[in-house]
Design a protein around this motif. Structure first.
Motif, PDB file in Angstrom:
ATOM      1  N   LEU A 304     -48.377  34.485 -81.950  1.00 33.69           N
ATOM      2  CA  LEU A 304     -49.661  34.115 -81.171  1.00 33.69           C
ATOM      3  C   LEU A 304     -50.982  34.493 -82.073  1.00 33.69           C
ATOM      4  O   LEU A 304     -51.935  33.791 -82.087  1.00 33.69           O
ATOM      5  CB  LEU A 304     -49.847  34.850 -79.950  1.00 33.69           C
ATOM      6  CG  LEU A 304     -48.898  34.090 -78.723  1.00 33.69           C
ATOM      7  CD1 LEU A 304     -48.808  35.137 -77.697  1.00 33.69           C
ATOM      8  CD2 LEU A 304     -49.224  32.827 -78.462  1.00 33.69           C
ATOM      9  N   SER A 305     -50.647  35.433 -82.954  1.00 33.40           N
ATOM     10  CA  SER A 305     -51.747  35.946 -83.786  1.00 33.40           C
ATOM     11  C   SER A 305     -52.124  34.905 -84.833  1.00 33.40           C
ATOM     12  O   SER A 305     -51.177  34.298 -85.709  1.00 33.40           O
ATOM     13  CB  SER A 305     -51.365  37.157 -84.500  1.00 33.40           C
ATOM     14  OG  SER A 305     -52.395  37.681 -85.326  1.00 33.40           O
ATOM     15  N   VAL A 306     -53.425  34.429 -85.048  1.00 36.34           N
ATOM     16  CA  VAL A 306     -53.853  33.506 -86.153  1.00 36.34           C
ATOM     17  C   VAL A 306     -54.820  34.188 -86.947  1.00 36.34           C
ATOM     18  O   VAL A 306     -55.715  34.702 -86.659  1.00 36.34           O
ATOM     19  CB  VAL A 306     -54.314  32.325 -85.335  1.00 36.34           C
ATOM     20  CG1 VAL A 306     -54.922  31.227 -86.361  1.00 36.34           C
ATOM     21  CG2 VAL A 306     -53.255  31.525 -84.377  1.00 36.34           C
ATOM     22  N   ILE A 307     -54.578  33.643 -88.185  1.00 36.56           N
ATOM     23  CA  ILE A 307     -55.765  34.215 -89.238  1.00 36.56           C
ATOM     24  C   ILE A 307     -56.255  33.017 -89.999  1.00 36.56           C
ATOM     25  O   ILE A 307     -55.524  32.282 -90.528  1.00 36.56           O
ATOM     26  CB  ILE A 307     -55.093  35.098 -90.415  1.00 36.56           C
ATOM     27  CG1 ILE A 307     -54.225  36.407 -90.020  1.00 36.56           C
ATOM     28  CG2 ILE A 307     -56.126  35.679 -91.283  1.00 36.56           C
ATOM     29  CD1 ILE A 307     -54.749  37.363 -89.078  1.00 36.56           C
ATOM     30  N   GLY A 342     -56.089  37.482 -82.003  1.00 37.15           N
ATOM     31  CA  GLY A 342     -54.766  38.180 -81.543  1.00 37.15           C
ATOM     32  C   GLY A 342     -54.737  39.609 -82.142  1.00 37.15           C
ATOM     33  O   GLY A 342     -55.834  40.050 -82.704  1.00 37.15           O
ATOM     34  N   PRO A 343     -53.947  40.481 -81.811  1.00 34.36           N
ATOM     35  CA  PRO A 343     -53.841  41.858 -82.204  1.00 34.36           C
ATOM     36  C   PRO A 343     -53.499  41.969 -83.532  1.00 34.36           C
ATOM     37  O   PRO A 343     -52.749  41.060 -84.240  1.00 34.36           O
ATOM     38  CB  PRO A 343     -52.742  42.330 -81.319  1.00 34.36           C
ATOM     39  CG  PRO A 343     -51.989  41.234 -80.772  1.00 34.36           C
ATOM     40  CD  PRO A 343     -52.794  40.203 -80.838  1.00 34.36           C
ATOM     41  N   LEU A 344     -53.995  42.897 -84.352  1.00 34.23           N
ATOM     42  CA  LEU A 344     -53.689  43.143 -85.548  1.00 34.23           C
ATOM     43  C   LEU A 344     -52.784  44.599 -85.750  1.00 34.23           C
ATOM     44  O   LEU A 344     -53.370  45.588 -85.476  1.00 34.23           O
ATOM     45  CB  LEU A 344     -54.824  43.458 -86.584  1.00 34.23           C
ATOM     46  CG  LEU A 344     -54.471  43.431 -88.194  1.00 34.23           C
ATOM     47  CD1 LEU A 344     -53.885  42.580 -88.914  1.00 34.23           C
ATOM     48  CD2 LEU A 344     -56.066  43.923 -88.961  1.00 34.23           C
ATOM     49  N   PHE A 345     -51.451  44.268 -85.636  1.00 37.64           N
ATOM     50  CA  PHE A 345     -50.886  45.457 -85.624  1.00 37.64           C
ATOM     51  C   PHE A 345     -49.634  45.597 -86.674  1.00 37.64           C
ATOM     52  O   PHE A 345     -49.493  44.678 -87.439  1.00 37.64           O
ATOM     53  CB  PHE A 345     -50.146  45.848 -84.094  1.00 37.64           C
ATOM     54  CG  PHE A 345     -49.234  44.564 -83.706  1.00 37.64           C
ATOM     55  CD1 PHE A 345     -48.007  44.790 -83.377  1.00 37.64           C
ATOM     56  CD2 PHE A 345     -49.810  43.282 -83.676  1.00 37.64           C
ATOM     57  CE1 PHE A 345     -46.948  43.999 -83.199  1.00 37.64           C
ATOM     58  CE2 PHE A 345     -48.817  42.217 -83.047  1.00 37.64           C
ATOM     59  CZ  PHE A 345     -47.400  42.368 -83.021  1.00 37.64           C
ATOM     60  N   LEU A 376     -55.969  46.856 -82.515  1.00 42.12           N
ATOM     61  CA  LEU A 376     -55.688  47.308 -83.407  1.00 42.12           C
ATOM     62  C   LEU A 376     -54.814  48.750 -83.808  1.00 42.12           C
ATOM     63  O   LEU A 376     -55.011  49.766 -82.923  1.00 42.12           O
ATOM     64  CB  LEU A 376     -56.783  47.717 -84.317  1.00 42.12           C
ATOM     65  CG  LEU A 376     -56.694  48.167 -86.012  1.00 42.12           C
ATOM     66  CD1 LEU A 376     -56.415  47.278 -86.852  1.00 42.12           C
ATOM     67  CD2 LEU A 376     -58.164  48.677 -86.239  1.00 42.12           C
ATOM     68  N   ASP A 377     -53.611  48.722 -84.486  1.00 41.23           N
ATOM     69  CA  ASP A 377     -52.888  49.810 -84.495  1.00 41.23           C
ATOM     70  C   ASP A 377     -52.936  50.661 -85.752  1.00 41.23           C
ATOM     71  O   ASP A 377     -53.540  50.060 -86.714  1.00 41.23           O
ATOM     72  CB  ASP A 377     -51.509  49.649 -83.953  1.00 41.23           C
ATOM     73  CG  ASP A 377     -50.647  48.979 -84.995  1.00 41.23           C
ATOM     74  OD1 ASP A 377     -51.225  48.456 -85.966  1.00 41.23           O
ATOM     75  OD2 ASP A 377     -49.395  48.852 -84.858  1.00 41.23           O
ATOM     76  N   ALA A 378     -52.168  51.715 -86.148  1.00 35.42           N
ATOM     77  CA  ALA A 378     -52.189  52.336 -87.404  1.00 35.42           C
ATOM     78  C   ALA A 378     -51.742  51.406 -88.740  1.00 35.42           C
ATOM     79  O   ALA A 378     -52.320  51.558 -89.590  1.00 35.42           O
ATOM     80  CB  ALA A 378     -51.057  53.303 -87.314  1.00 35.42           C
ATOM     81  N   GLY A 379     -50.748  50.609 -88.277  1.00 35.60           N
ATOM     82  CA  GLY A 379     -50.257  49.213 -89.270  1.00 35.60           C
ATOM     83  C   GLY A 379     -51.530  48.540 -89.764  1.00 35.60           C
ATOM     84  O   GLY A 379     -51.555  48.207 -90.958  1.00 35.60           O
ATOM     85  N   GLY A 380     -52.175  48.256 -88.716  1.00 39.23           N
ATOM     86  CA  GLY A 380     -53.170  47.173 -88.902  1.00 39.23           C
ATOM     87  C   GLY A 380     -54.495  47.915 -89.646  1.00 39.23           C
ATOM     88  O   GLY A 380     -55.081  47.447 -90.497  1.00 39.23           O
ATOM     89  N   LEU A 381     -54.565  49.142 -89.151  1.00 37.82           N
ATOM     90  CA  LEU A 381     -55.763  49.893 -89.873  1.00 37.82           C
ATOM     91  C   LEU A 381     -55.431  50.162 -91.408  1.00 37.82           C
ATOM     92  O   LEU A 381     -56.234  49.962 -92.135  1.00 37.82           O
ATOM     93  CB  LEU A 381     -55.698  51.368 -89.225  1.00 37.82           C
ATOM     94  CG  LEU A 381     -56.950  52.234 -89.849  1.00 37.82           C
ATOM     95  CD1 LEU A 381     -58.204  51.635 -89.561  1.00 37.82           C
ATOM     96  CD2 LEU A 381     -56.516  53.464 -89.067  1.00 37.82           C
ATOM     97  N   HIS A 382     -54.299  50.506 -91.646  1.00 35.29           N
ATOM     98  CA  HIS A 382     -53.726  50.666 -93.071  1.00 35.29           C
ATOM     99  C   HIS A 382     -54.030  49.308 -94.026  1.00 35.29           C
ATOM    100  O   HIS A 382     -54.527  49.599 -95.117  1.00 35.29           O
ATOM    101  CB  HIS A 382     -52.251  51.167 -93.130  1.00 35.29           C
ATOM    102  CG  HIS A 382     -51.727  51.097 -94.553  1.00 35.29           C
ATOM    103  ND1 HIS A 382     -52.105  52.253 -95.316  1.00 35.29           N
ATOM    104  CD2 HIS A 382     -50.624  50.414 -95.238  1.00 35.29           C
ATOM    105  CE1 HIS A 382     -51.300  52.032 -96.450  1.00 35.29           C
ATOM    106  NE2 HIS A 382     -50.653  51.127 -96.381  1.00 35.29           N
ATOM    107  N   VAL A 383     -53.860  48.304 -93.255  1.00 32.81           N
ATOM    108  CA  VAL A 383     -54.141  46.873 -93.924  1.00 32.81           C
ATOM    109  C   VAL A 383     -55.426  46.799 -94.338  1.00 32.81           C
ATOM    110  O   VAL A 383     -55.812  46.411 -95.662  1.00 32.81           O
ATOM    111  CB  VAL A 383     -53.360  45.714 -93.012  1.00 32.81           C
ATOM    112  CG1 VAL A 383     -54.134  44.541 -93.929  1.00 32.81           C
ATOM    113  CG2 VAL A 383     -51.974  45.950 -93.364  1.00 32.81           C
ATOM    114  N   LEU A 384     -56.307  47.302 -93.360  1.00 34.39           N
ATOM    115  CA  LEU A 384     -57.553  47.041 -93.334  1.00 34.39           C
ATOM    116  C   LEU A 384     -58.223  47.926 -94.502  1.00 34.39           C
ATOM    117  O   LEU A 384     -59.074  47.599 -95.261  1.00 34.39           O
ATOM    118  CB  LEU A 384     -58.432  47.399 -92.154  1.00 34.39           C
ATOM    119  CG  LEU A 384     -58.440  46.301 -91.110  1.00 34.39           C
ATOM    120  CD1 LEU A 384     -59.088  46.758 -89.794  1.00 34.39           C
ATOM    121  CD2 LEU A 384     -58.690  44.858 -91.614  1.00 34.39           C
TER     122      LEU A 384
END
Length: 447
Positions: A304-307, A342-345, A376-384
């Motif tokens: 469901l997440s789209v970039i 969608g969520p960034l996780f 946003l979770d820790a994995g998404g934060l790391h990517v950012l």
């Protein structure tokens, strides 16, 4: 219950509940085949395959009298609701068929012939000798039983809620269950739970309040103290017929048919939970079922997440009249926009990494539009953070537009917001593009 964990049962997916309830129904059914047909099996193995194998090997010992008693009992259970719903059909069947078997002197096994006399007095309480070694050996099975008892009881309460339109207190249920299961073993009893089959039967026969459960307990006490000498005459084939009818009602065949018309992921979780309940045990079924359900949920979130990416060289042919969408399709030269829906996780982080890896050095400003990024979770934060470092190494300014509260708080706590700079979180998309133009203009002036 004290730590308010009763609410966790609400997070067990419906597919798992349906799967293990159906699995329990099959398990109950398989334990009654021998008594239903009056088979002489000897000691029964505990596993499903072993039981079926034993039944097949001993089927030549079938007792047709026992089978006849079971069939008559089963037929009465089916017919009785059409006569009266106020008196439970199972109680009527036990009384009527027991009397018939005694009068006709049929050669079938009874509670007395199989197990002997029923105690007619309460045992005295006895405290066990507790040692560290015993606690070490019992902690794992005790925890498993406690979890299963909690789940079974709370699911029974959920079923009852749906049948009578009420709402139970999950934590209070667990407190009461815990107290009971700390007292019962002192009198030689085994752990108890609320049971879906008994609860549903109780509700169908008019039970609506905790008084129904109290009367249930008093009735069992009277059976033991006063009527135990009569209970020994109850045919095991009749009890088997009652439990077979309970198993059929528990199986939830309409619910399974409905689920099988749905998504493949739901069918998979249902099937895995059902098979593990039958062939392994309920604990493993719930554990694996939860893992499967979580895996499919994560996959759905990833799908469901789209970039999306937008930049100045794209054709601005969008027919939308929405102002924000017009802005996103009129990007000034030198600005690259990523829009995350969608969520960034941890599950969608790789998708974002792949998208941002195409980032070229021709762009001086990278905009992240996060109006539709709800989580946003820790994995998404790391990517950012990696994206920020990449932009910094390429002399590209990172701007964040329309960020929502949860991602903003996480950026603030992680200090990544300090690195990016609060000036680079302008707010609206229009303000962000204006900020991007300023940065590009400043760069040209320096040149």
């Amino acid at each position: 219950g004290v730590f308010k964990l009763g609410i966790l049962v609400k997070y067990i997916p419906y597919t798992i509940i349906t799967g293990f309830t159906a699995g329990i129904a099959v398990t109950i059914l398989t334990t009654q085949i021998g008594d239903f047909f009056g088979l002489v099996t000897g000691p029964m193995p505990g596993d499903f395959v072993g039981k079926i194998t034993t039944y097949i090997k001993s089927f030549d010992t079938i007792n047709f009298y026992a089978m006849g008693v079971a069939l008559v009992s089963f037929a009465l259970i089916l017919i009785w609701p059409k006569i009266s719903r106020k008196i439970p059909g199972s109680l009527v069947v036990i009384v009527v068929v027991t009397v018939l078997v005694k009068i006709l002197n049929l050669p079938v096994d009874t509670i007395g012939s199989r197990y002997g006399a029923i105690p007619t007095s309460l045992p005295m309480p006895k405290f066990p000798e507790i040692s560290f070694e015993m606690i070490q050996g019992l902690i794992s099975p005790a925890l498993s039983i406690a979890i299963l008892a909690a789940i079974e009881s709370l699911l029974s309460a959920v079923v009852a809620d749906g049948m009578i339109g009420a709402k139970h207190d999950s934590n209070m249920e667990l407190v009461g269950l815990g107290i009971a299961n700390m007292v019962v073993p002192l009198f030689g009893g085994i752990p108890s739970t609320g049971a879906i089959a008994r609860t549903a039967t109780n509700v169908k026969n008019g039970g609506r309040t905790p008084v129904a459960g109290i009367i249930h307990a008093i009735t069992l006490l009277l059976v033991m103290l006063i009527f135990g000498r009569f209970a020994v005459y109850i045919p095991l084939a009749t009890l088997a017929a009652i439990l077979v009818s309970v198993a059929i009602n528990m199986a939830g065949i309409p619910a399974i048919k409905l689920l099988c018309k749905g998504q493949k992921s739901d069918i998979t979780v249902l099937t895995v939970t059902f098979l593990l309940t039958i062939f392994v045990d309920l604990t493993m079924a719930i554990e694996v079922g939860l893992v499967c359900a979580a895996f499919f949920f994560i996959k759905k979130m990833i799908d469901l997440s789209v970039i999306r990416e937008f930049h100045s060289s794209e054709n601005n042919g969008d027919s939308s009249t929405n102002e924000k969408n017009e802005l996103i399709h009129n990007i000034p030269e030198g600005i690259f926009v990523f829009e995350i829906d969608g969520p960034l996780f941890f599950g969608t982080a790789q998708k974002f990494e792949v998208a941002t890896s195409r980032l070229g050095i021709d762009y001086k400003v990278l905009v992240l539009r996060l109006q539709n990024m709800s989580y946003l979770d820790a994995g998404g934060l790391h990517v950012l953070e990696q994206l920020y470092d990449t932009c910094k190494s390429r002399n590209i300014t990172l701007l964040i537009s329309e960020i929502r509260i949860q991602p903003y708080i996480l950026l603030l706590k992680s200090k990544l917001l300090d690195k990016i700079g609060k000036d680079n979180l302008p707010g609206s998309m229009q303000e962000t593009l204006e900020r991007g133009k300023e940065i590009i203009a400043q760069g040209k002036n320096k040149e």
